[in-house]
Design an enzyme around this catalytic site. Sequence first.
Site: not given
Lengths: 704, 515
Positions: A74-75, A88, A173, A188
């Site tokens: 969709n995008r 990809k 950074c 859990c």
Amino acid sequence: MVSAVEVPSTLGFTSAASLDAVYGDGTAARVHSSRILVVGAGGVGCELVKNLASTGFSHITLIDLDTIDVSNLNRQFLFRKHHVGKSKAVEAAATITAMVPSTEIEGIVGNIKDTKFGISFFKSFNIVCCALDNLEARRHVNRMCLAADVPMIESGSTGYVGQTSVVAKGFECYDCTTRPQPKSYAVCTIRSTPEKPVHCVVWAKFLYELIFGPDDDGNVLKDLDMDTGRAANEASASIPDTEKTGPKEDAKKGKEPVKAPQANGHENGHSEQSTENNGTVIAPKSKRVRYAEGEDPEEFAKRVCELVFVTDIEKQRKMTELWQERAPPLVYDVGGVVDNLSEEFKQPNLSDQTSWTKEKSAVVFRETLKHIASHRKEEVGNLTFDKDDKDALMFVCAASNLRSHAYGVPLQSPFAVKGIAGNIVHAIATTNAVVGGLIVQEALKVMANNGDVRDCLTTFVSKAPVGARVMKILYPEQLRKKNEKCFVCSKGHLQLILDLEKTKLRTVVNTVLQKRMCVLQPTVNLTAGEYHNTLYECGVGLEADEIEEYEQNLEKSLQELRVTDGSELVVSDLAQNLSCTVHVSHASGLYEDKAEWERFRLEGKIQEAEVDTNGVRSEDDSTEDVDDECLEVPVQEMEGSCAAAPNTSVAIADEANVTVTAEGEDRGGKKRSLDHAENGRLDGEPESKKMRGEERESMEAENR
Amino acid sequence: MEAMHELNDVVDGAYIPQDVSSFIRNEEDASSFFTRFSVVIITQMGSIDPTVQCISSACFRANVPVLLVRANGLVGFLRVQAREVCILDAKDDAAAPDLRLHSPFKELEEFASKFNFNEIQDTTVLSHIPFVVILVQAIAQYRKQHGGQLPSSRPQKEEFKEVVKSIRPSCCPDAAENFEEALKGSNLRLCYASAREVPSSTRAVFCDAKSNPITVSGLQPESCDSSQLGRKGAFPEAIRYVKLSKASSTTLAESESNLVQGGSTIAGAARIANDCRVFWLHVAAIRDFMERFGCLPLQGSLPDMAADTESYVSLQKLYSSKARDDARIVAQCVNEIADRHAVDAEDFDEESVRLFCKNASSLRVYRTKSIVEEIESRGKGGFKAAAEMDGALDASQNGTAAPYYALLRAADQFRLEHGREAGSVAEMREADDSLICEYLSAVKEDIGIPGTALLWRDQATEMVRYAGSELHNVCAFMGGIAAQEVTKILTRQFMPLDNTLIVNFAQQTSVTFAA
């Protein structure tokens, strides 16, 4: 950097003249000749490479390890339906080549953290663009770019908000600020001890995808899919995640070859139990909860009900240590509930705001299972939870209510469940477009200044125009000076507080170094007074006896390894060009109430007056003031505390707002007064799920 | 069109490969042509362009939203024009839960009074009494002491807080979440007198003249001459895009057989008008409810809270059944108004009423000035204030986005008069520069911006330097923003941008204002 190659008059779709006119002479030539690395070919990645190629960047390398999922289409517009399952990076590169044939674009299927992408690889680029969706990879790329001295353009897009920033030597950074821990639920909690409706809803979504969705080893309910006997043994300690991954992986691998859909037959709870009783470790045939082709929907529904609400609950009940403080879950024979409810109950109104009873939930659960198995056969195996898919929502509503019932959690209306289940920050195409545009803007500024980042900015994109004075959607900020205490870019020291007697080196290596500090291949050197020793090393080139020694060390406590209160550990990673001093303090019995791997505290340590020999040290004292406050806050506290700079407001969402990373996360620690609660907490996905289907909210339970 | 279809093959597209100014020559043309659309997007044209003005007035009259979006060098511009968009759900994150603590309904009071805190010995039970119950009791007690008044002043609020604390039994464990929840500021606030007031953003809708339950002028057809709508004009036919199959290449003749019958529908404007009528019908009914009961109909949802299952579920039922009752009253009113004004019963049902009631506090009306009016108003809009706030009126300030509002106009003027972009011919750049400055002065004077000729001089040079170039990254950015606005308008969710956005990519600054 200026190339002698003649610059074509049209670069991509942009005229060289307009690039030069707008950004200054020579920009077009530099754009044309520069090499750019794009890490990540997801939503932002697609926008980004499209923009880069159209703008005229002619040498692009694109890396992504993931394959294309239906939910991406969709995008992630460089991909089409027939690309599903393919790489990809490769497909994006092929599409770009077709679109802008003059672009040389290489798609690499790979993990950017792989050692083969070393410093020399990074050095071969003029700019690195991060279009990643997880914290660890970003932190790694950050280190590599600093080491290789290549400007890195960082980006994030989540829901309606986004941001871009630039990292270069001397400037802040990615590790200079502490990123809030991702808001996620302990595995859990989801798997064994839900306390709130949201836990049950998350569980139900996992269940839905386990039964009808694509294969996903990251699904926390994966053990339901396995030999129950084995799963029970493993789970007996009820310790999730790290400790359990090993055997779980093994079990999975052991079973993979025999996984055949037709072998599924009519497995029901009893046969699974008999397996358990026999103690068979390797199941003769695959035991999947999921619907198998040809299975009678009625039988299928019965089988799932039995397994999920009887067998599994019984198993949970046996873990007595879990039920000392709270009531054990109740077994509820969902399959046996008499269907005397009217037709209206079978077709519930999804905007209904009345809570369902357990009976109603049971009937709806069964009916939905049957319905999907008989009417949506062809989609089985590809369904992912979609809050607008009526069947999916019914399933999740019914399943979560049954779960809630078992654990004494309030039952919810379909409406409320939709709210909880749908509370996902979706990846939004328009935000990706905005962020993609901004990244290229930063890239062009770097090009215009011949590699210098002086004009670059950090930009936040807000959800809606906000502002006290002027309503804005963009909040630009100068790049900040680096944090002098940053252990990555400024040789800052860290302080590690733990119980030396009880903590094994393995915990330090796995959790503190690899997970918290994102050190990939740590080497640990100890200095305790006069004593020096290498405690741990990994990677290639080690002798067999060294490997053995370090393996043995992992199992020893720090005390056994002669680490004392006040010792210094020098942690280094050659690949990341990282070396950091960690001061160790002993705290007897620290955090004993927490899980074994959480019993430590890692803090930034104020460096003693010592002149840094690193030439890039900033003379600007004002940054010191800014950053001091960061250090007051423990660098890593489990509850996602966030070392934030002054006038930074990091909104902490409440639990219901928990979301999953969309295309990526924002750098929550830097978030300024933009009122988006979801923002601060999207950092990081587990490594194994890197760049995976962003739509899948299932991730929220991961990573603990 | 082909590329679009490839991106999403359910797109039903048609195109006219002609310059729009060749067939839209006046407002009537625009009226007949554009009113069939639900939204109109104009790209890379200036607001003073005569064609844009025709489209703007026609669409404004027919209430078809228009987006004007453009990129010029490092400057991005977006203007949304809509006479009225009736927003069904503004998704206001800040909205407080609707629990009616300030004026508890009978069933809620009865339910709350069933709990006697001091008689409960079991601390587990005690710590699972929903905070709603705690606050209802506290507020009842407070009111008894204060002649039925709600806390409003600061000391009163403090006093109320003490009341809440005082009803907590001493045996209650310290960690009892429910009492903590009751003391949370956001929840205490639900009990103050101010909580009874409808928030101003919501009130605006219910104060609108169109929502008057007697006249319901929102139901009247708007002043658009229906004879104008859908008039078959002499427009070029829109060619529907048909995907070429691989097997046979479709000939031109074949594709022509797929022509759209141009100008025969008025779907866009008519549908919007109907949506608005339905909106005002419901709003009028809710306003009637509000005038009778002093509050909006109950939303009926209950947030998550520390509570035992039983009391949570009972509370939830209580709220949702009350919400249904309220919606029923509103539905009656809707029926009455519909009868009086002969509204088609197809336009509403129980479900729609429920939805409107649930979202009552999120209903909004979005209105902008028309582009023509903006130009004619000569700077009476929000621009000047925004520019001043942004520091753009200070000549020493650099990097703000606001000046480009005037500069884009100046550049448009240049294009209109010279038929090319300023700066597009390298040799004439200097001459263009001074021309742009002249135009800029005229625009500044027109919109009432004081200051010397030097103000925005640098930006003028930038504008000439950009020479109308379309940079891919700027276009991608603006496209993303515009698509987002279109989505908001068509889904009638969230508030659209009000109403002009200017982005200066050189510094990544932006400004929005209601022009």
